[in-house]
Structure formats: C-alpha cells, structure tokens
Design a protein around this motif. Structure first.
Motif, PDB file in Angstrom:
ATOM      1  N   LEU A  12     -21.382 -44.409  -1.766  1.00 48.79           N
ATOM      2  CA  LEU A  12     -20.121 -45.122  -1.947  1.00 48.79           C
ATOM      3  C   LEU A  12     -20.173 -46.024  -3.171  1.00 48.79           C
ATOM      4  O   LEU A  12     -19.234 -46.057  -3.978  1.00 48.79           O
ATOM      5  CB  LEU A  12     -19.803 -45.941  -0.696  1.00 48.79           C
ATOM      6  CG  LEU A  12     -18.584 -46.858  -0.778  1.00 48.79           C
ATOM      7  CD1 LEU A  12     -17.314 -46.045  -1.030  1.00 48.79           C
ATOM      8  CD2 LEU A  12     -18.460 -47.685   0.478  1.00 48.79           C
ATOM      9  N   LEU A  13     -21.252 -46.752  -3.329  1.00 51.68           N
ATOM     10  CA  LEU A  13     -21.394 -47.631  -4.499  1.00 51.68           C
ATOM     11  C   LEU A  13     -21.400 -46.839  -5.802  1.00 51.68           C
ATOM     12  O   LEU A  13     -20.811 -47.269  -6.802  1.00 51.68           O
ATOM     13  CB  LEU A  13     -22.659 -48.478  -4.372  1.00 51.68           C
ATOM     14  CG  LEU A  13     -22.633 -49.537  -3.269  1.00 51.68           C
ATOM     15  CD1 LEU A  13     -23.996 -50.211  -3.146  1.00 51.68           C
ATOM     16  CD2 LEU A  13     -21.541 -50.553  -3.514  1.00 51.68           C
ATOM     17  N   ALA A  14     -22.031 -45.673  -5.813  1.00 51.56           N
ATOM     18  CA  ALA A  14     -22.037 -44.830  -7.017  1.00 51.56           C
ATOM     19  C   ALA A  14     -20.620 -44.349  -7.334  1.00 51.56           C
ATOM     20  O   ALA A  14     -20.210 -44.334  -8.498  1.00 51.56           O
ATOM     21  CB  ALA A  14     -22.972 -43.643  -6.828  1.00 51.56           C
ATOM     22  N   ALA A  15     -19.862 -43.990  -6.300  1.00 49.51           N
ATOM     23  CA  ALA A  15     -18.480 -43.551  -6.522  1.00 49.51           C
ATOM     24  C   ALA A  15     -17.621 -44.697  -7.046  1.00 49.51           C
ATOM     25  O   ALA A  15     -16.780 -44.505  -7.942  1.00 49.51           O
ATOM     26  CB  ALA A  15     -17.888 -42.991  -5.225  1.00 49.51           C
ATOM     27  N   LEU A  16     -17.824 -45.898  -6.528  1.00 45.86           N
ATOM     28  CA  LEU A  16     -17.070 -47.053  -7.017  1.00 45.86           C
ATOM     29  C   LEU A  16     -17.427 -47.386  -8.464  1.00 45.86           C
ATOM     30  O   LEU A  16     -16.553 -47.762  -9.256  1.00 45.86           O
ATOM     31  CB  LEU A  16     -17.311 -48.258  -6.109  1.00 45.86           C
ATOM     32  CG  LEU A  16     -16.677 -48.174  -4.723  1.00 45.86           C
ATOM     33  CD1 LEU A  16     -17.138 -49.340  -3.859  1.00 45.86           C
ATOM     34  CD2 LEU A  16     -15.173 -48.126  -4.821  1.00 45.86           C
ATOM     35  N   GLU A  17     -18.702 -47.238  -8.810  1.00 42.77           N
ATOM     36  CA  GLU A  17     -19.111 -47.459 -10.200  1.00 42.77           C
ATOM     37  C   GLU A  17     -18.434 -46.450 -11.126  1.00 42.77           C
ATOM     38  O   GLU A  17     -17.999 -46.796 -12.230  1.00 42.77           O
ATOM     39  CB  GLU A  17     -20.627 -47.367 -10.337  1.00 42.77           C
ATOM     40  CG  GLU A  17     -21.356 -48.563  -9.783  1.00 42.77           C
ATOM     41  CD  GLU A  17     -22.870 -48.418  -9.867  1.00 42.77           C
ATOM     42  OE1 GLU A  17     -23.368 -47.444 -10.483  1.00 42.77           O
ATOM     43  OE2 GLU A  17     -23.557 -49.270  -9.294  1.00 42.77           O
ATOM     44  N   GLU A  18     -18.344 -45.193 -10.695  1.00 45.50           N
ATOM     45  CA  GLU A  18     -17.679 -44.164 -11.496  1.00 45.50           C
ATOM     46  C   GLU A  18     -16.200 -44.496 -11.665  1.00 45.50           C
ATOM     47  O   GLU A  18     -15.642 -44.357 -12.753  1.00 45.50           O
ATOM     48  CB  GLU A  18     -17.848 -42.794 -10.837  1.00 45.50           C
ATOM     49  CG  GLU A  18     -17.134 -41.667 -11.536  1.00 45.50           C
ATOM     50  CD  GLU A  18     -17.712 -41.323 -12.908  1.00 45.50           C
ATOM     51  OE1 GLU A  18     -17.035 -40.592 -13.660  1.00 45.50           O
ATOM     52  OE2 GLU A  18     -18.826 -41.764 -13.229  1.00 45.50           O
ATOM     53  N   ALA A  19     -15.556 -44.944 -10.584  1.00 48.70           N
ATOM     54  CA  ALA A  19     -14.146 -45.324 -10.669  1.00 48.70           C
ATOM     55  C   ALA A  19     -13.956 -46.495 -11.629  1.00 48.70           C
ATOM     56  O   ALA A  19     -13.005 -46.519 -12.412  1.00 48.70           O
ATOM     57  CB  ALA A  19     -13.614 -45.686  -9.284  1.00 48.70           C
ATOM     58  N   GLU A  20     -14.852 -47.427 -11.581  1.00 47.88           N
ATOM     59  CA  GLU A  20     -14.776 -48.575 -12.495  1.00 47.88           C
ATOM     60  C   GLU A  20     -15.003 -48.125 -13.937  1.00 47.88           C
ATOM     61  O   GLU A  20     -14.357 -48.620 -14.860  1.00 47.88           O
ATOM     62  CB  GLU A  20     -15.816 -49.618 -12.092  1.00 47.88           C
ATOM     63  CG  GLU A  20     -15.668 -50.934 -12.800  1.00 47.88           C
ATOM     64  CD  GLU A  20     -14.422 -51.704 -12.394  1.00 47.88           C
ATOM     65  OE1 GLU A  20     -14.014 -52.571 -13.177  1.00 47.88           O
ATOM     66  OE2 GLU A  20     -13.864 -51.428 -11.323  1.00 47.88           O
ATOM     67  N   ARG A  21     -15.903 -47.165 -14.150  1.00 48.37           N
ATOM     68  CA  ARG A  21     -16.172 -46.663 -15.496  1.00 48.37           C
ATOM     69  C   ARG A  21     -14.941 -45.983 -16.080  1.00 48.37           C
ATOM     70  O   ARG A  21     -14.660 -46.089 -17.265  1.00 48.37           O
ATOM     71  CB  ARG A  21     -17.346 -45.680 -15.463  1.00 48.37           C
ATOM     72  CG  ARG A  21     -17.801 -45.210 -16.845  1.00 48.37           C
ATOM     73  CD  ARG A  21     -18.825 -44.100 -16.754  1.00 48.37           C
ATOM     74  NE  ARG A  21     -18.294 -42.860 -16.216  1.00 48.37           N
ATOM     75  CZ  ARG A  21     -17.501 -42.014 -16.901  1.00 48.37           C
ATOM     76  NH1 ARG A  21     -17.140 -42.297 -18.123  1.00 48.37           N
ATOM     77  NH2 ARG A  21     -17.075 -40.902 -16.346  1.00 48.37           N
ATOM     78  N   LEU A  22     -14.183 -45.287 -15.228  1.00 41.49           N
ATOM     79  CA  LEU A  22     -12.975 -44.608 -15.700  1.00 41.49           C
ATOM     80  C   LEU A  22     -11.912 -45.597 -16.153  1.00 41.49           C
ATOM     81  O   LEU A  22     -11.149 -45.304 -17.061  1.00 41.49           O
ATOM     82  CB  LEU A  22     -12.404 -43.709 -14.601  1.00 41.49           C
ATOM     83  CG  LEU A  22     -13.264 -42.506 -14.231  1.00 41.49           C
ATOM     84  CD1 LEU A  22     -12.652 -41.789 -13.039  1.00 41.49           C
ATOM     85  CD2 LEU A  22     -13.424 -41.566 -15.403  1.00 41.49           C
ATOM     86  N   GLY A  23     -11.862 -46.754 -15.539  1.00 42.59           N
ATOM     87  CA  GLY A  23     -10.925 -47.796 -15.942  1.00 42.59           C
ATOM     88  C   GLY A  23      -9.498 -47.479 -15.539  1.00 42.59           C
ATOM     89  O   GLY A  23      -9.203 -46.443 -14.960  1.00 42.59           O
ATOM     90  N   PRO A  24      -8.585 -48.399 -15.869  1.00 40.31           N
ATOM     91  CA  PRO A  24      -7.177 -48.216 -15.499  1.00 40.31           C
ATOM     92  C   PRO A  24      -6.480 -47.204 -16.404  1.00 40.31           C
ATOM     93  O   PRO A  24      -6.977 -46.878 -17.493  1.00 40.31           O
ATOM     94  CB  PRO A  24      -6.578 -49.608 -15.697  1.00 40.31           C
ATOM     95  CG  PRO A  24      -7.448 -50.235 -16.733  1.00 40.31           C
ATOM     96  CD  PRO A  24      -8.826 -49.671 -16.522  1.00 40.31           C
ATOM     97  N   LEU A  25      -5.345 -46.707 -15.946  1.00 38.05           N
ATOM     98  CA  LEU A  25      -4.524 -45.813 -16.759  1.00 38.05           C
ATOM     99  C   LEU A  25      -3.879 -46.610 -17.889  1.00 38.05           C
ATOM    100  O   LEU A  25      -3.645 -47.804 -17.763  1.00 38.05           O
ATOM    101  CB  LEU A  25      -3.425 -45.181 -15.908  1.00 38.05           C
ATOM    102  CG  LEU A  25      -3.881 -44.202 -14.840  1.00 38.05           C
ATOM    103  CD1 LEU A  25      -2.685 -43.752 -14.013  1.00 38.05           C
ATOM    104  CD2 LEU A  25      -4.552 -43.004 -15.468  1.00 38.05           C
ATOM    105  N   LEU A  26      -3.570 -45.939 -18.971  1.00 41.10           N
ATOM    106  CA  LEU A  26      -2.862 -46.589 -20.058  1.00 41.10           C
ATOM    107  C   LEU A  26      -1.448 -46.930 -19.602  1.00 41.10           C
ATOM    108  O   LEU A  26      -0.861 -46.234 -18.773  1.00 41.10           O
ATOM    109  CB  LEU A  26      -2.813 -45.674 -21.272  1.00 41.10           C
ATOM    110  CG  LEU A  26      -4.170 -45.282 -21.870  1.00 41.10           C
ATOM    111  CD1 LEU A  26      -3.983 -44.290 -23.005  1.00 41.10           C
ATOM    112  CD2 LEU A  26      -4.902 -46.514 -22.358  1.00 41.10           C
ATOM    113  N   ALA A  27      -0.871 -47.977 -20.156  1.00 43.67           N
ATOM    114  CA  ALA A  27       0.459 -48.427 -19.750  1.00 43.67           C
ATOM    115  C   ALA A  27       1.502 -47.333 -19.936  1.00 43.67           C
ATOM    116  O   ALA A  27       2.449 -47.225 -19.168  1.00 43.67           O
ATOM    117  CB  ALA A  27       0.842 -49.673 -20.540  1.00 43.67           C
ATOM    118  N   SER A  28       1.339 -46.467 -20.949  1.00 39.58           N
ATOM    119  CA  SER A  28       2.331 -45.416 -21.204  1.00 39.58           C
ATOM    120  C   SER A  28       2.307 -44.337 -20.129  1.00 39.58           C
ATOM    121  O   SER A  28       3.264 -43.597 -19.968  1.00 39.58           O
ATOM    122  CB  SER A  28       2.091 -44.785 -22.574  1.00 39.58           C
ATOM    123  OG  SER A  28       0.819 -44.150 -22.596  1.00 39.58           O
TER     124      SER A  28
END
Length: 76
Positions: free
Chosen positions: A25-41
């Motif tokens: 679970l922690l590895a998956a959360l780290e991957e999600a954090e690495r991907l970051g948020p979507l661009l505003a557009s």
C-alpha cells in the motif's frame, strides 16, 4: 511476567503479519504521489474510458445551482 508480556507478543505478531500488505500500500501511495496532480487544463475533461458526466442531485426542485465536478488527488 509471561502473562503481562503475552498481549504485547500477540500484537507484535499481528503487526508482522500485516507488514507485507502495508508495504504494498505504501509503495502504491508513493507511486501516486510521484505522478502528481493533473494539469489545470485537463481537470474539466473526461477520460476516454472513464465515467460519464458528473452526476447531479435531481430532486425535481427548480432553481438549484449546478454541481461542480469534484477533483480528486492524493494527500499523502
């Protein structure tokens, strides 16, 4: 002394059993954090295979403001 330590030993065994799924679970959360948020557009666009348009609360009452789509992201 053994009776006093037994609950702690049981708890440690339970923690040890849960460690591999927690590490995943922690590895998956780290991957999600690495991907970051979507661009505003991209926030107002639907994904090709994603869900349909945002749902609204249709109670039949007139004059209600339209609901704004929610934006989800990680908070880790």
């Amino acid at each position: 002394m053994i009776q006093q330590l037994q609950p702690r030993a049981d708890l440690l065994q339970d923690i040890a059993r849960r460690r591999p799924p927690l590490a995943g679970l922690l590895a998956a959360l780290e991957e999600a954090e690495r991907l970051g948020p979507l661009l505003a557009s991209n926030q107002g666009q639907l994904l090709p295979d994603g869900p349909g348009p945002p749902l609204s609360n249709s109670t039949g009452e007139e004059g209600q403001d339209e609901l704004q789509p929610a934006v989800f992201g990680t908070t880790v």
